[in-house]
Design an enzyme around this catalytic site. Structure first.
Site, PDB file in Angstrom:
ATOM      1  N   GLU A  77      39.368  36.642  32.302  1.00 13.12           N
ATOM      2  CA  GLU A  77      37.922  36.493  32.246  1.00 13.12           C
ATOM      3  C   GLU A  77      37.366  37.219  31.024  1.00 13.12           C
ATOM      4  O   GLU A  77      37.138  38.424  31.053  1.00 13.12           O
ATOM      5  CB  GLU A  77      37.289  37.034  33.525  1.00 13.12           C
ATOM      6  CG  GLU A  77      37.846  36.407  34.801  1.00 13.12           C
ATOM      7  CD  GLU A  77      37.519  37.225  36.040  1.00 13.12           C
ATOM      8  OE1 GLU A  77      36.334  37.595  36.214  1.00 13.12           O
ATOM      9  OE2 GLU A  77      38.449  37.515  36.821  1.00 13.12           O
ATOM     10  N   HIS A 119      29.386  38.467  40.349  1.00 11.07           N
ATOM     11  CA  HIS A 119      29.436  37.140  39.719  1.00 11.07           C
ATOM     12  C   HIS A 119      28.161  36.323  39.879  1.00 11.07           C
ATOM     13  O   HIS A 119      28.209  35.106  40.081  1.00 11.07           O
ATOM     14  CB  HIS A 119      30.623  36.351  40.265  1.00 11.07           C
ATOM     15  CG  HIS A 119      31.962  36.841  39.817  1.00 11.07           C
ATOM     16  ND1 HIS A 119      32.155  37.541  38.658  1.00 11.07           N
ATOM     17  CD2 HIS A 119      33.201  36.727  40.399  1.00 11.07           C
ATOM     18  CE1 HIS A 119      33.449  37.839  38.522  1.00 11.07           C
ATOM     19  NE2 HIS A 119      34.095  37.374  39.556  1.00 11.07           N
ATOM     20  N   HIS A 167      36.044  31.312  35.220  1.00 11.08           N
ATOM     21  CA  HIS A 167      36.900  31.950  36.228  1.00 11.08           C
ATOM     22  C   HIS A 167      38.075  31.042  36.634  1.00 11.08           C
ATOM     23  O   HIS A 167      38.446  30.979  37.812  1.00 11.08           O
ATOM     24  CB  HIS A 167      36.057  32.315  37.451  1.00 11.08           C
ATOM     25  CG  HIS A 167      36.563  33.482  38.231  1.00 11.08           C
ATOM     26  ND1 HIS A 167      37.584  33.386  39.146  1.00 11.08           N
ATOM     27  CD2 HIS A 167      36.189  34.781  38.224  1.00 11.08           C
ATOM     28  CE1 HIS A 167      37.805  34.569  39.692  1.00 11.08           C
ATOM     29  NE2 HIS A 167      36.971  35.439  39.155  1.00 11.08           N
TER      30      HIS A 167
END
Length: 349
Positions: A314, A105, A180
């Protein structure tokens, strides 16, 4: 449309602003310029009761230590990159490794733990908050000076949130971003999400190895708990003895390849409250994460974080795509404009 702004705290002596947009139907979205984090989405149930439908914290300090990425925009690259290493045109780049030996991420800060510039855009029938961030060449190890924009738009007359992403770099680089947010349609975290019913128009999911990296295998969903085409409860995967469900902590943390022929690719329903969330996206896949490892020392809305308290949807390109040529690429060329859009429509069944 009503928009309010308030001071939420300070990061390195810089003020963090919380924006709240409310339309004429009572639908309300709150977000801040730290990590483009969505802190609340208020939507009605079948009786008209307006409640929060996402997980969020009450203080900036909790978000600073937010290892769960609650509500944040993640990037430059959403998901994992094996060993944090990749090759572009013969140049090998090493980005930060922040989960075991892999990149996750965006690295240590990425887009989720930095302060973005922000401005409000008001029109007759909609209001938006535009966030912008300059990521310099070499940040987290990525090549290219990258200018990113993320826009959250709310409309009068419909309970829709539209998120658009755009970016341009002066060098070839990787861009793969997503939001997210953890959704829980029960309202104010009344229940966990195990009885939520999810529909995903997907014929294949991506198999994971023990490090939760894609193996490269595209697995047909037929005759398995990974088949969401006709809708199924999230609890099916949590209770499953399928090796892939067990691998990720009893549940899902998998990319699903979306069928582009359908408009409404993803639908989440809570039958008890009557709430329904429909996602439409330009992205080729969605990572379904069912909050298998949320249990910890944090609390949200007075409820201690527990496993399966929220579900992430996501929308993005597949993780670790740089190492799998048959995945859709996340390589963006010098001067090329990256664009992505996902629409979240809150309604009733």
């Amino acid at each position: 449309m009503k928009l309010t702004k308030k001071l939420f705290g300070f990061i390195n002596e810089q003020p963090v602003t919380l924006f709240t947009i409310k339309n004429n139907k009572g639908f309300e979205v709150s977000c801040m310029d730290y990590g483009c984090i969505i802190t609340e989405i208020l939507a009605p149930d079948r009786f008209g009761k307006i409640e929060n439908t996402v997980l969020g914290f009450g203080s900036l300090e909790e978000y600073e230590g937010n290892s769960y990425f609650l509500g944040a925009v993640v990037g430059r690259f959403a998901g994992r990159i094996k060993r944090g290493s990749f090759n572009l045109e013969g140049n090998v780049y090493q980005v930060k490794t922040n989960e075991n030996n892999n990149h996750l991420h965006g690295g240590h800060k990425g887009f989720s733990h930095v302060l973005w510039d922000s401005k409000v855009i008001k029109c007759e029938h909609k209001t938006a908050v535009e966030f912008s961030y300059f990521s310099p060449d070499g940040e987290e190890g990525y090549p290219g000076n990258l200018k990113m924009k993320v826009v959250y738009t709310i409309y009068n007359g419909s309970n829709d949130l539209v998120i658009t992403y755009s970016g341009i770099s002066d060098k070839k680089t990787l861009i793969n971003v997503t939001n997210h947010t953890y959704f829980n349609l029960s309202g104010n975290l009344e229940r966990d999400i195990l009885d939520h019913e999810l529909t995903i128009d997907s014929q294949q999911f991506i198999e994971l190895n023990e490090e939760l990296l894609p193996t490269g295998n595209l697995v047909p969903v037929d005759h398995s708990v990974f088949d969401f085409r006709q809708g199924r409860k999230i609890s099916d995967g949590v209770e499953s003895n399928h090796p892939q469900n067990i691998l990720v902590g009893n549940g899902y943390d998998h990319p699903f390849l979306l069928n582009k022929s359908e408009t409404h690719a993803i639908v989440l329903v809570d039958h008890e409250s009557g709430r329904k969330l429909v996602l439409e996206t330009t992205e080729p896949s969605v990572v379904l994460y069912t909050g298998n490892n949320l249990e910890g020392s944090y609390s949200t809305e007075g409820v201690e974080l527990q496993n399966y308290l929220g579900v992430c949807l996501e929308t993005q390109s597949p993780p670790d795509s740089i190492h799998h040529q048959h995945f859709q690429s996340s390589i963006v060329r010098e001067g090329e404009v990256f664009k992505s859009k996902t629409k979240y429509s809150f309604g009733l069944i």
